[in-house]
Motif scaffolding. Sequence first.
Motif, short mmCIF file in Angstrom:
data_model
loop_
_atom_site.label_atom_id
_atom_site.label_comp_id
_atom_site.label_asym_id
_atom_site.label_seq_id
_atom_site.Cartn_x
_atom_site.Cartn_y
_atom_site.Cartn_z
N PRO A 116 3.40 11.90 4.88
CA PRO A 116 2.48 12.09 3.74
C PRO A 116 2.45 10.84 2.85
CG PRO A 116 4.50 13.35 3.42
CD PRO A 116 4.67 12.60 4.70
N VAL A 117 1.36 10.68 2.11
CA VAL A 117 1.20 9.53 1.21
C VAL A 117 1.06 10.05 -0.22
CG1 VAL A 117 -0.27 7.55 0.65
CG2 VAL A 117 -0.02 8.28 3.04
N ASP A 118 1.79 9.45 -1.14
CA ASP A 118 1.68 9.82 -2.56
C ASP A 118 0.50 9.02 -3.14
OD1 ASP A 118 3.99 11.41 -2.21
OD2 ASP A 118 5.26 9.65 -2.53
N LEU A 119 -0.69 9.47 -2.81
CA LEU A 119 -1.89 8.65 -3.00
C LEU A 119 -2.26 8.44 -4.47
CD1 LEU A 119 -4.02 7.28 -1.07
CD2 LEU A 119 -5.53 9.17 -1.74
N TYR A 120 -2.56 7.20 -4.80
CA TYR A 120 -2.95 6.76 -6.14
C TYR A 120 -1.83 6.92 -7.18
CZ TYR A 120 -7.61 7.40 -3.99
OH TYR A 120 -8.70 7.38 -3.15
N GLY A 121 -0.65 7.41 -6.73
CA GLY A 121 0.46 7.63 -7.66
C GLY A 121 0.79 9.10 -7.86
#
Length: 393
Positions: free
Chosen positions: A152-157
């Motif tokens: 998973p990606v912690d997208l944009y913060g």
Amino acid sequence: MSTEESVRIPFTDLRAMHEEVRTEIEAAWRDIIDRSAFVGGPAVTSFERAFADYCGADHCVGVGSGTDALRIALQAVGVNAGELVVTVSQTFIATVEAITQSGAAPVFVDVEPVTYTMDPDRVRDYLERGCLVRQGQLFDRLNGRRVVCLLPVDLYGQPADYERLLALAAHYDLRVVEDACQAHGARYDGRVCGTFGDVSAFSFYPGKNLGAMGEAGAIVTSDEAIARQCRILREHGQRDRYIHVTGAGSNARLDALQAVVLAAKLERLPRWNEARRRVVGWYRERLAGFDLVLPRERAGSQHVYHLFVVLTKDRERVRRALEARGIATGLHYPVPLHQQDAYRDVEYARGPLTVSERVSNEGLSLPMFPHMTRSQVDAVGDALDGVLQTVGP
Ligand SMILES: *Cc1c(COP(=O)(O)O)cnc(C)c1O
């Protein structure tokens, strides 16, 4: 338009951050030049300790970039050639490059409509219906390859939904590698990003919330064996000097000049993240009523707004109007990875990627940096007056 007016509000302002730490860094760099110890050494070890403590993890392994961190993290949890890693298409390409360069292949699932992070419902759909279990192992129904890891990606913060993702990973015996490259200091359920996966990857590219003055990255984990393996992989697979235990290593070390920059800026990071959140508060006030989808925070989480991304169906017109007023904007990212030539030749998508495509088509990144002022935020709002329709409260 005069040149002075041509960039009135930059997209970010690294110089303002660097002015706060300039004297400290100049002194530290002079010291390193005097000692001429440039790669590894005490400056690197000391930053690694400080960053692990900041995240609340046991180990940090400094590396050359976020891309190095992701690739080495995947290797260290034992992802092998031919295997599948479940990830998202709405991210920077490095997330997926790390998968393909480790010999594995990505499976794209859609992101949540509200947070734009990996949707646990779509992951569950894929694992339940798109996979089958044979002799205790999980295989993709379409291509027969083994599924071993979630990325998973912690997208944009904004942190992904770890409670649900980790429960799925535990149930299906999958490893979890967290792409925290945009989320230094973000919190989920009281814990700091970088502590949710078996191992996490950070980028310190200059524009990130914690940025070097060049390329740098880090791997964070509380698993001693994974940390040891990462240290071996970042340095030519060597266990001791010139004693190599794997051919899968590379040169991916962090250098001392960057480590002291990062140590100085890490001390300011909590304040800079708070400043970003204050800017977001001003944006919410000024942009309320416009026909725009503002970023929404997951309950119980603390987003650190590496990027402030709004959604509008009228993106090109809005973007041009802002640029005409000297306000810089960005697109993150204009083409989702499953539609890129680089990843088009293989069918990686499992299920529709409707939300990913929408964010990619409608997302517009507005100026966001810790030293942004309220009047700069108001100027962005003023530029939108008359361009965007307003909607009822
Ligand atoms: C920046 C970034 C990376 C890559 O980091 P580099 O340091 O540029 O190699 C990976 N994933 C995401 C989500 C990023 O934003």
